[in-house]
Design a protein around this motif. Structure first.
Motif, mmCIF file in Angstrom:
data_model
loop_
_atom_site.group_PDB
_atom_site.id
_atom_site.type_symbol
_atom_site.label_atom_id
_atom_site.label_comp_id
_atom_site.label_asym_id
_atom_site.label_seq_id
_atom_site.Cartn_x
_atom_site.Cartn_y
_atom_site.Cartn_z
ATOM 1 N N PHE A 1 5.059 -0.539 9.244
ATOM 2 C CA PHE A 1 3.826 0.236 9.292
ATOM 3 C C PHE A 1 2.926 -0.284 10.407
ATOM 4 O O PHE A 1 2.749 -1.484 10.580
ATOM 5 N N GLU A 2 2.375 0.648 11.167
ATOM 6 C CA GLU A 2 1.469 0.283 12.261
ATOM 7 C C GLU A 2 0.409 1.369 12.409
ATOM 8 O O GLU A 2 0.725 2.550 12.509
ATOM 9 N N LEU A 3 -0.849 0.945 12.423
ATOM 10 C CA LEU A 3 -1.928 1.903 12.599
ATOM 11 C C LEU A 3 -1.918 2.470 14.012
ATOM 12 O O LEU A 3 -1.642 1.743 14.971
ATOM 13 N N PRO A 4 -2.228 3.755 14.190
ATOM 14 C CA PRO A 4 -2.365 4.309 15.539
ATOM 15 C C PRO A 4 -3.505 3.618 16.281
ATOM 16 O O PRO A 4 -4.482 3.170 15.666
ATOM 17 N N ALA A 5 -3.367 3.530 17.587
ATOM 18 C CA ALA A 5 -4.427 2.912 18.401
ATOM 19 C C ALA A 5 -5.721 3.695 18.241
ATOM 20 O O ALA A 5 -5.728 4.924 18.200
ATOM 21 N N ALA A 6 -6.816 2.948 18.140
ATOM 22 C CA ALA A 6 -8.127 3.577 17.921
ATOM 23 C C ALA A 6 -8.761 4.010 19.231
ATOM 24 O O ALA A 6 -8.631 3.334 20.263
ATOM 25 N N ILE B 1 -0.366 14.474 8.151
ATOM 26 C CA ILE B 1 0.847 13.706 7.910
ATOM 27 C C ILE B 1 0.483 12.246 7.657
ATOM 28 O O ILE B 1 -0.526 11.744 8.170
ATOM 29 N N ASN B 2 1.299 11.582 6.854
ATOM 30 C CA ASN B 2 1.135 10.157 6.641
ATOM 31 C C ASN B 2 1.900 9.405 7.729
ATOM 32 O O ASN B 2 3.009 9.799 8.103
ATOM 33 N N VAL B 3 1.318 8.336 8.242
ATOM 34 C CA VAL B 3 1.968 7.544 9.282
ATOM 35 C C VAL B 3 3.247 6.939 8.727
ATOM 36 O O VAL B 3 3.281 6.456 7.585
ATOM 37 N N GLU B 4 4.315 6.974 9.522
ATOM 38 C CA GLU B 4 5.603 6.435 9.081
ATOM 39 C C GLU B 4 5.458 4.966 8.706
ATOM 40 O O GLU B 4 4.789 4.191 9.390
ATOM 41 N N GLY B 5 6.101 4.604 7.629
ATOM 42 C CA GLY B 5 6.034 3.222 7.160
ATOM 43 C C GLY B 5 4.901 2.971 6.183
ATOM 44 O O GLY B 5 4.758 1.873 5.644
ATOM 45 N N SER B 6 4.053 4.000 5.917
ATOM 46 C CA SER B 6 2.947 3.840 4.983
ATOM 47 C C SER B 6 3.470 3.578 3.574
ATOM 48 O O SER B 6 4.470 4.159 3.151
ATOM 49 N N ASP B 7 2.789 2.715 2.843
ATOM 50 C CA ASP B 7 3.103 2.474 1.441
ATOM 51 C C ASP B 7 2.328 3.518 0.637
ATOM 52 O O ASP B 7 1.095 3.491 0.620
ATOM 53 N N GLN C 1 -5.877 -7.405 -0.474
ATOM 54 C CA GLN C 1 -6.448 -8.353 0.488
ATOM 55 C C GLN C 1 -7.181 -7.652 1.635
ATOM 56 O O GLN C 1 -7.620 -8.304 2.585
ATOM 57 N N GLY C 2 -7.291 -6.345 1.548
ATOM 58 C CA GLY C 2 -7.969 -5.593 2.597
ATOM 59 C C GLY C 2 -7.107 -5.325 3.813
ATOM 60 O O GLY C 2 -7.607 -4.909 4.868
ATOM 61 N N VAL C 3 -5.786 -5.541 3.681
ATOM 62 C CA VAL C 3 -4.859 -5.302 4.798
ATOM 63 C C VAL C 3 -4.436 -3.833 4.795
ATOM 64 O O VAL C 3 -4.015 -3.313 3.746
ATOM 65 N N PRO C 4 -4.526 -3.123 5.926
ATOM 66 C CA PRO C 4 -4.093 -1.719 5.983
ATOM 67 C C PRO C 4 -2.616 -1.582 5.628
ATOM 68 O O PRO C 4 -1.767 -2.281 6.178
ATOM 69 N N ARG C 5 -2.340 -0.680 4.691
ATOM 70 C CA ARG C 5 -0.963 -0.446 4.272
ATOM 71 C C ARG C 5 -0.583 1.039 4.332
ATOM 72 O O ARG C 5 0.576 1.379 4.132
ATOM 73 N N HIS C 6 -1.575 1.885 4.601
ATOM 74 C CA HIS C 6 -1.333 3.329 4.585
ATOM 75 C C HIS C 6 -2.307 4.003 5.545
ATOM 76 O O HIS C 6 -3.445 3.558 5.698
ATOM 77 N N ALA C 7 -1.860 5.067 6.198
ATOM 78 C CA ALA C 7 -2.746 5.849 7.067
ATOM 79 C C ALA C 7 -2.345 7.309 7.001
ATOM 80 O O ALA C 7 -1.158 7.648 7.057
ATOM 81 N N HIS C 8 -3.344 8.148 6.850
ATOM 82 C CA HIS C 8 -3.140 9.599 6.792
ATOM 83 C C HIS C 8 -3.841 10.231 7.987
ATOM 84 O O HIS C 8 -5.031 9.995 8.219
ATOM 85 N N LEU C 9 -3.103 11.022 8.761
ATOM 86 C CA LEU C 9 -3.648 11.674 9.947
ATOM 87 C C LEU C 9 -4.005 13.114 9.642
ATOM 88 O O LEU C 9 -3.253 13.829 8.969
#
Length: 321
Positions: free
Chosen positions: A118-123, A191-197, A171-179
């Motif tokens: 899982f990786e967040l898209p660049a901001a 869509i949910n970012v690939e690898g999202s929990d 722990q406040g670590v990003p584990r999921h992202a929805h675009l």
């Protein structure tokens, strides 16, 4: 979505065709990627899947498809019925070769690729488009948007300027992202970012024993906008679909929840999901209540409410109280 029309086949189909089980199985096993390529459709690689160039919300893998915007999917027969507007007999006939006898290959067993980390898209450097979209088109309160932006749970991605709704773990670590796309025309991209929990979706944890569950982040923020009084004291979760996993994870993190308020969409899918949620949570001893928007979802209610207030304010300015 506009796929290339099926205009060369003429199917002499009666109301009922007694397809054999072998024919049904063969039609249901057609490799959708090859089927679409042979019909001139363009596919774009998207991780382990392929994405339709004509509709980025639809992903294809082997003989399976999923429409992330409509949150539904299936096999080749359902695909042809939905996107080529064919009846069941017509869809099966087309997949078996149609009038010209073209044999479409069956999907091959593909080795499961390693799960992509899982990786967040660049901001993006700013959130101007996201703020403009959520405030002007969705009528969400600026302070609500600012709260989630400050918490780093909402931002604008650099490449496509989508809204990015982030879900974090204990722990406040990003584990999921929805675009969610910020365009206002055509079919929305979600869509949910690939690898999202899927357990850790967009949420807010308060202090009370009240948990409100929504399908989409925008609906969650819309409800908060309409019910702002002490909203931070309560807890909210956007399932980013109709999976119960995010609700169950919130219950693990909030052992003192008294009631889960099911705020899913006011449509057949939302009602069915709410009934399923209620039944599964009842087994766990969790009480639920259904909150239903007047229109299809909470954002439609908010937009209508906001537009009505704007018209009233214009009338008062022109005509007086």
């Amino acid at each position: 979505m506009q796929l290339k029309p099926v205009n060369q086949e003429v199917f002499p189909i009666a109301q009922y065709i007694p397809f054999t089980e072998e024919q049904k199985l063969r039609a249901g096993a057609v490799d959708l990627e090859e089927f679409l390529r042979l019909r001139g459709e363009t596919l774009i690689r998207s991780g382990r899947d392929k994405r339709l160039a004509s509709d980025h919300s639809v992903t294809i893998r082997g003989s399976e498809w999923y429409d992330h915007a409509a949150q539904r999917g299936g096999g080749p027969i359902a695909f042809v019925q939905r996107f080529y507007n064919k009846s069941y007999p017509e869809a099966v006939t087309l997949l078996l070769g149609g009038a010209h006898g073209m044999a479409y290959p069956a999907a091959r067993e593909k080795p499961e690729a390693p799960r992509k980390p899982f990786e967040l898209p660049a901001a993006n450097l700013n959130m101007r488009r996201v703020f403009a979209y959520l405030m002007k088109q969705r009528h969400i309160d600026k302070d609500v948007i600012s709260h989630f932006a400050r918490e780093e749970l909402l931002y604008e991605d650099a490449e496509h300027h989508n809204c990015v709704f982030v879900g974090t773990d204990e722990q406040g670590v990003p584990r999921h992202a929805h675009l969610r796309s910020t365009v206002s025309f055509g079919k929305a991209f979600r869509i949910n970012v690939e690898g999202s929990d899927p357990s850790y979706s967009f949420h807010h944890i308060g202090r009370t024993g009240c948990l409100l569950a929504f399908e989409a982040p925008i609906d969650m923020m819309s409800y908060i906008t309409m019910h702002p009084h002490l909203w931070k004291e309560h807890s909210y979760v956007a399932c980013c679909g109709t999976s119960l996993l995010p609700v169950q994870k919130m219950l693990e993190r909030m052992p003192r929840v008294d009631t889960v308020f099911l705020c899913l969409d006011n449509d057949s899918a939302g009602h069915a999901a709410s009934e399923r949620f209620a039944a599964e949570l009842a087994v766990q001893g969790v009480e639920t209540e259904r909150l239903v928007s007047e229109r299809k979802d909470w954002n439609e209610d908010l937009v209508e409410q906001s537009q009505t207030q704007e018209v009233r304010q214009v009338c008062q300015a022109m005509c007086g109280p």
